[in-house]
Design an enzyme around this catalytic site. Structure first.
Site, PDB file in Angstrom:
ATOM      1  N   ASN A  27       0.842  -1.185   0.000  1.00 17.11           N
ATOM      2  CA  ASN A  27       0.000   0.000   0.000  1.00 17.11           C
ATOM      3  C   ASN A  27       0.881   1.240   0.000  1.00 17.11           C
ATOM      4  O   ASN A  27       1.842   1.325   0.774  1.00 17.11           O
ATOM      5  CB  ASN A  27      -0.913   0.028   1.230  1.00 17.11           C
ATOM      6  CG  ASN A  27      -1.776   1.285   1.278  1.00 17.11           C
ATOM      7  OD1 ASN A  27      -1.324   2.352   1.680  1.00 17.11           O
ATOM      8  ND2 ASN A  27      -3.023   1.152   0.878  1.00 17.11           N
ATOM      9  N   SER A  50      -4.568   0.327  -2.977  1.00 21.39           N
ATOM     10  CA  SER A  50      -5.031   1.623  -2.490  1.00 21.39           C
ATOM     11  C   SER A  50      -6.287   1.408  -1.662  1.00 21.39           C
ATOM     12  O   SER A  50      -7.170   0.630  -2.061  1.00 21.39           O
ATOM     13  CB  SER A  50      -5.333   2.570  -3.655  1.00 21.39           C
ATOM     14  OG  SER A  50      -5.732   3.841  -3.168  1.00 21.39           O
ATOM     15  N   GLU A  51      -6.375   2.084  -0.503  1.00 20.48           N
ATOM     16  CA  GLU A  51      -7.469   1.775   0.418  1.00 20.48           C
ATOM     17  C   GLU A  51      -8.847   2.180  -0.071  1.00 20.48           C
ATOM     18  O   GLU A  51      -9.855   1.805   0.529  1.00 20.48           O
ATOM     19  CB  GLU A  51      -7.206   2.367   1.811  1.00 20.48           C
ATOM     20  CG  GLU A  51      -7.024   3.847   1.875  1.00 20.48           C
ATOM     21  CD  GLU A  51      -5.559   4.247   1.882  1.00 20.48           C
ATOM     22  OE1 GLU A  51      -5.217   5.190   2.612  1.00 20.48           O
ATOM     23  OE2 GLU A  51      -4.758   3.617   1.145  1.00 20.48           O
ATOM     24  N   ASN A  52      -8.919   2.951  -1.158  1.00 19.22           N
ATOM     25  CA  ASN A  52     -10.242   3.243  -1.708  1.00 19.22           C
ATOM     26  C   ASN A  52     -10.775   2.100  -2.581  1.00 19.22           C
ATOM     27  O   ASN A  52     -11.879   2.201  -3.113  1.00 19.22           O
ATOM     28  CB  ASN A  52     -10.243   4.555  -2.498  1.00 19.22           C
ATOM     29  CG  ASN A  52      -9.303   4.542  -3.682  1.00 19.22           C
ATOM     30  OD1 ASN A  52      -8.199   3.994  -3.601  1.00 19.22           O
ATOM     31  ND2 ASN A  52      -9.707   5.152  -4.778  1.00 19.22           N
TER      32      ASN A  52
END
Length: 220
Positions: A27, A50-52
């Site tokens: 990440n 990516s955390e989205n």
């Protein structure tokens, strides 16, 4: 006095990218970390998260090849590699909290010699706090690396004995990449691994808020 040239942010990102192990799921946090995507060595398999809700990000797109719907957590346009995927943000955080990330790369306001990380809030009323997914990432990933300038714009050290800013995570950081050096966080504290050409140990120590240790195999 020997002259030295600090690395640019792009050079910092390229330096870090060289050290990401083949086969890693990584990440990249908001800010300087996102630049790392542009410098993954050719032929090395690194899955960027990516955390989205993206897995399999590639480098930044060319100006004439931007997909306006494809962005990372920092709202920057990205590309998607063959085999990449999209999913709900809840599933993305399940990946993080489930320990499925080999590495996260984060920015920082301060890093303490024991690996404590402060990267979500300062004492500046003009800079609103924004923790985002940093707490989850710092503790959920198997390893956490920080990439940041060695000092603030005013020249204060960011690598310190104890963080003065609100903590993101305790003892989470294993390695720090700055515009001056690469430093590991160990039981001894900060251990110097590499530094820019021309920068003396004394000059680097003067810009560091905690003792730097040297090992025989370090580039000293």
């Amino acid at each position: 006095m020997t002259e030295f040239t600090p690395m640019s942010r792009k050079q910092m990102a390229a330096r870090l990218a060289q050290d990401i192990p083949d086969g890693s799921t990584v990440n990249l946090g908001i800010g300087i970390p996102t630049l790392v995507a542009d410098y993954i060595p050719e032929g090395r398999e690194v899955m960027l998260h990516s955390e989205n809700g993206i897995l399999g990000m590639g480098p930044a797109p060319a100006p004439d090849a931007i997909n306006p719907w494809l962005i990372n957590a920092g709202k920057q346009h990205v590309t998607l590699l063959k085999g990449g995927s999209f999913f709900h943000q809840a599933d993305s955080f399940a990946i993080i909290r489930g320990g499925h990330l080999d590495l996260c790369v984060l920015g920082a306001f301060e890093v303490a010699q024991n690996g404590d990380l402060a990267n979500w809030a300062t004492l500046d009323a003009n800079m609103p706090p924004a923790v985002g997914g940093a707490m989850d990432l710092a503790l959920g990933a198997k390893r956490s690396w920080v990439i940041t300038e060695h000092t603030t714009r005013e020249g204060a050290p960011k690598l310190v004995e104890h963080c003065a800013y609100p903590l993101t995570a305790l003892g989470a950081v294993q390695r720090i990449y700055t515009n001056l050096a690469v430093i590991d966080v160990t039981e001894r504290g900060f251990v110097l691994r590499d530094r820019v050409p021309g920068l003396s140990l004394e000059a680097l120590q003067a810009r560091t808020g905690a003792k730097l240790h040297i090992e025989e195999h370090a580039d000293a």
